[in-house]
Motif scaffolding. Structure first.
Motif, PDB file in Angstrom:
ATOM      1  N   TRP A 279       0.826  -1.207   0.000  1.00  0.00           N
ATOM      2  CA  TRP A 279       0.000   0.000   0.000  1.00  0.00           C
ATOM      3  C   TRP A 279       0.865   1.263   0.000  1.00  0.00           C
ATOM      4  O   TRP A 279       0.511   2.263  -0.633  1.00  0.00           O
ATOM      5  CB  TRP A 279      -0.934   0.002   1.203  1.00  0.00           C
ATOM      6  N   ALA A 280       2.000   1.230   0.694  1.00  0.00           N
ATOM      7  CA  ALA A 280       2.892   2.393   0.692  1.00  0.00           C
ATOM      8  C   ALA A 280       3.404   2.682  -0.713  1.00  0.00           C
ATOM      9  O   ALA A 280       3.448   3.844  -1.150  1.00  0.00           O
ATOM     10  CB  ALA A 280       4.062   2.161   1.648  1.00  0.00           C
ATOM     11  N   LEU A 281       3.784   1.649  -1.454  1.00  0.00           N
ATOM     12  CA  LEU A 281       4.256   1.860  -2.822  1.00  0.00           C
ATOM     13  C   LEU A 281       3.145   2.409  -3.702  1.00  0.00           C
ATOM     14  O   LEU A 281       3.383   3.288  -4.555  1.00  0.00           O
ATOM     15  CB  LEU A 281       4.794   0.547  -3.402  1.00  0.00           C
ATOM     16  N   TYR A 282       1.921   1.921  -3.503  1.00  0.00           N
ATOM     17  CA  TYR A 282       0.807   2.461  -4.288  1.00  0.00           C
ATOM     18  C   TYR A 282       0.600   3.947  -3.980  1.00  0.00           C
ATOM     19  O   TYR A 282       0.460   4.771  -4.905  1.00  0.00           O
ATOM     20  CB  TYR A 282      -0.492   1.694  -4.000  1.00  0.00           C
ATOM     21  N   LEU A 283       0.592   4.312  -2.711  1.00  0.00           N
ATOM     22  CA  LEU A 283       0.358   5.709  -2.338  1.00  0.00           C
ATOM     23  C   LEU A 283       1.502   6.599  -2.810  1.00  0.00           C
ATOM     24  O   LEU A 283       1.277   7.734  -3.248  1.00  0.00           O
ATOM     25  CB  LEU A 283       0.188   5.807  -0.815  1.00  0.00           C
ATOM     26  N   ILE A 284       2.732   6.122  -2.740  1.00  0.00           N
ATOM     27  CA  ILE A 284       3.870   6.876  -3.266  1.00  0.00           C
ATOM     28  C   ILE A 284       3.732   7.065  -4.776  1.00  0.00           C
ATOM     29  O   ILE A 284       3.955   8.160  -5.312  1.00  0.00           O
ATOM     30  CB  ILE A 284       5.186   6.142  -2.929  1.00  0.00           C
ATOM     31  N   ALA A 285       3.345   5.997  -5.475  1.00  0.00           N
ATOM     32  CA  ALA A 285       3.182   6.086  -6.929  1.00  0.00           C
ATOM     33  C   ALA A 285       2.078   7.051  -7.315  1.00  0.00           C
ATOM     34  O   ALA A 285       2.162   7.736  -8.343  1.00  0.00           O
ATOM     35  CB  ALA A 285       2.890   4.694  -7.496  1.00  0.00           C
ATOM     36  N   ALA A 286       1.032   7.131  -6.474  1.00  0.00           N
ATOM     37  CA  ALA A 286      -0.105   8.001  -6.774  1.00  0.00           C
ATOM     38  C   ALA A 286       0.195   9.464  -6.491  1.00  0.00           C
ATOM     39  O   ALA A 286      -0.601  10.337  -6.860  1.00  0.00           O
ATOM     40  CB  ALA A 286      -1.323   7.550  -5.963  1.00  0.00           C
ATOM     41  N   HIS A 287       1.318   9.753  -5.873  1.00  0.00           N
ATOM     42  CA  HIS A 287       1.692  11.135  -5.530  1.00  0.00           C
ATOM     43  C   HIS A 287       3.126  11.379  -6.000  1.00  0.00           C
ATOM     44  O   HIS A 287       4.081  11.293  -5.203  1.00  0.00           O
ATOM     45  CB  HIS A 287       1.550  11.361  -4.019  1.00  0.00           C
ATOM     46  N   PRO A 288       3.322  11.670  -7.292  1.00  0.00           N
ATOM     47  CA  PRO A 288       4.678  11.766  -7.869  1.00  0.00           C
ATOM     48  C   PRO A 288       5.575  12.791  -7.192  1.00  0.00           C
ATOM     49  O   PRO A 288       6.783  12.549  -7.036  1.00  0.00           O
ATOM     50  CB  PRO A 288       4.403  12.149  -9.331  1.00  0.00           C
ATOM     51  N   GLU A 289       4.998  13.941  -6.776  1.00  0.00           N
ATOM     52  CA  GLU A 289       5.837  14.956  -6.124  1.00  0.00           C
ATOM     53  C   GLU A 289       6.396  14.426  -4.810  1.00  0.00           C
ATOM     54  O   GLU A 289       7.577  14.617  -4.488  1.00  0.00           O
ATOM     55  CB  GLU A 289       5.012  16.226  -5.883  1.00  0.00           C
ATOM     56  N   LEU A 290       5.549  13.750  -4.039  1.00  0.00           N
ATOM     57  CA  LEU A 290       6.005  13.143  -2.793  1.00  0.00           C
ATOM     58  C   LEU A 290       7.047  12.058  -3.095  1.00  0.00           C
ATOM     59  O   LEU A 290       8.045  11.927  -2.378  1.00  0.00           O
ATOM     60  CB  LEU A 290       4.821  12.534  -2.043  1.00  0.00           C
ATOM     61  N   GLN A 291       6.828  11.282  -4.151  1.00  0.00           N
ATOM     62  CA  GLN A 291       7.781  10.234  -4.503  1.00  0.00           C
ATOM     63  C   GLN A 291       9.155  10.834  -4.781  1.00  0.00           C
ATOM     64  O   GLN A 291      10.177  10.281  -4.351  1.00  0.00           O
ATOM     65  CB  GLN A 291       7.297   9.431  -5.722  1.00  0.00           C
ATOM     66  N   ASP A 292       9.190  11.967  -5.449  1.00  0.00           N
ATOM     67  CA  ASP A 292      10.477  12.609  -5.726  1.00  0.00           C
ATOM     68  C   ASP A 292      11.160  13.050  -4.431  1.00  0.00           C
ATOM     69  O   ASP A 292      12.383  12.910  -4.277  1.00  0.00           O
ATOM     70  CB  ASP A 292      10.276  13.805  -6.655  1.00  0.00           C
ATOM     71  N   ARG A 293      10.387  13.596  -3.497  1.00  0.00           N
ATOM     72  CA  ARG A 293      10.952  14.004  -2.202  1.00  0.00           C
ATOM     73  C   ARG A 293      11.504  12.799  -1.457  1.00  0.00           C
ATOM     74  O   ARG A 293      12.608  12.836  -0.889  1.00  0.00           O
ATOM     75  CB  ARG A 293       9.890  14.684  -1.343  1.00  0.00           C
TER      76      ARG A 293
END
Length: 455
Positions: A279-293
């Protein structure tokens, strides 16, 4: 705020349904059986011909059951019935003196110093998980399966000093994959007033998979006991637990008792971690700006991170905490009151089922600001910290708090960091996962993400 998109949740069931219909929903998916009003209620009562059940969402009620009077609210035998084929009499289902003796032996294995010692094994498993993704670059990956593989590898490396590729470890993992989708969170037979000697309606496939898992764990445990006697056992979690005597009685776990404990370590340490990581990977993938941070934070780790470096993963720790809020791997906990009690003005007789639900409390409209929004930054704000103190218990709380909570809070940010150093994840827009409760909160049809190499 890191994200404004609501996290997916099952469609609440509106209105009244018949008891039989409700029990069928409960068996198929405990999450979808819950009406919307329960995300606002402080308490709710459910009546059946066999017993009464009380959902307790108010923080004072949760503290009463878990912290103030835990001995008066032991684990429900009805829930133990559902998990008995695999877990036997493990620390997860026992009560009273038996549970206390088990915790006195188990707890020292998960102290901070031991976590530092097993960190290299955890890191090696995380790096192996990243390496297993290499053949799938540029493809859609089913991350629930990938994270199940990773979490199982971590458990075997830290518990028995063997990688998932070991023949017995691989066989346990395969048997558990068969088990997890056949076993609902609650077994319907546990809720019927049947004599103890009658069968509890476990599916044949569930019983068979549980027998296979326990036979394989028995083999590992017997081999380790032989190595301990020979003085050749590695200094890992299994050796620590099997050589620790109860300080009050001097007794150690027998082989059969250790099999029960290893079964729950594998369930709690593999199944719950896999759920949270996917679920963490899904939520990170769904929020690209957060993923970059988060990826930038991960890139700041040394090539060979040490235990102390995990403290610097503040973004990823908040991401993992927020994932556990929205998708607590164990969505509901059931206790049974032993004595009469007053709950918000209602006289509750002994024998009632007291349901504490992280799933409801973590999404409660009166306890959290924007409860359905994925917002890791809430953990740095005062309102988020206040809500967390009152209404956050993914690992339970009080004396029965999960002994592996510290383990999980190292494992989660570490695995995410190692993956994000090399990979970028993206959501397939037509494939939004819908949460459902099997043994833990999983997606009804898996979680598929596009995998790209991070430059």
């Amino acid at each position: 705020m890191s994200g404004h998109n609501p996290a997916p949740k099952p469609e609440p069931r509106a209105g009244r349904v018949s008891l039989w219909r409700y029990l069928r929903l409960f068996r198929q998916d405990i999450l979808s059986a819950q009406p919307a009003r329960l995300y606002r209620a402080w308490m709710a009562e459910f009546r059946t011909p066999f017993f009464r059940s009380y959902l307790c969402n108010h923080p004072d009620l949760i503290d009463l059951v878990l912290k103030e009077r835990p001995a008066d609210f032991p684990k429900s035998d009805r829930i133990r019935e559902g998990l008995a084929p695999l877990l036997g009499r493990s620390v997860f289902v026992t009560n009273g003196a038996e549970w206390q003796a088990q915790r006195r032996i188990i707890d020292p294995a998960f102290e901070g110093g031991r976590l530092r010692e097993i960190f290299p094994a955890m890191l090696a498993a995380a790096e192996a998980a990243s390496a297993r993704l290499v053949p799938h670059e540029g493809q859609v990956v089913e991350v629930e399966e990938a994270m199940s593989h990773a979490a199982a590898d971590i458990i075997f490396r830290t518990l028995f000093s063997i990688p998932i590729e070991d023949e017995t470890a691989a066989a346990v993992f395969a048997a558990f994959r068969r088990y997890q989708r056949t076993q609902p969170l609650l077994n319907l037979g546990a809720f019927l007033p049947l004599p103890r000697w009658l069968p509890r309606f476990h599916r044949r496939s569930t019983r068979r998979a549980a027998r296979d898992i326990r036979a394989l764990i028995t083999r590992l445990t017997e081999q380790r006991m032989a190595a301990i006697r020979a003085g050749s056992a590695p200094d890992d979690l299994a050796t620590k637990i099997m050589t620790t005597a109860d300080p009050e009685t001097g007794a150690c776990f027998s082989t059969e008792e250790m099999v029960d404990q290893v079964a729950i370590f594998f369930l709690a340490g593999h199944e719950t971690s896999a759920s949270a990581l996917a679920w963490a990977l899904y939520l990170i993938a769904a929020h690209p700006e957060l993923q970059d941070r988060a990826a930038a934070e991960a890139a700041g780790l040394p090539d060979l991170p040490g235990f102390s470096d995990i403290a610097g993963l503040t973004i990823l720790r908040d991401v993992f905490r927020e994932t556990l809020r929205l998708y607590p791997p164990v969505p509901m906990m059931v206790r049974e009151n032993r004595c009469p009690v007053d709950l918000r003005g209602r006289a509750v007789r002994p024998g009632a089922q007291i349901v504490l639900s992280p799933w409801h409390v973590h999404r409660h409209e009166r306890l959290w600001h924007d409860p359905d929004i994925f917002d890791p930054d809430r953990w740095r704000r005062e309102d988020g910290r206040t809500s967390a103190r009152d209404a956050y218990f993914p690992f339970s709380a009080g004396p029965r708090v999960c002994p592996g909570a510290g383990f999980a809070m190292i494992e989660g940010p570490l695995v995410l960091a190692i993956l994000l150093r090399s990979w970028r994840f993206a959501v397939e827009k037509a494939d939004i996962p819908a949460p459902i409760a099997f043994l833990t909160v999983r997606s009804r049809s898996g979680i598929r993400l596009f995998l790209g190499r991070r430059q």
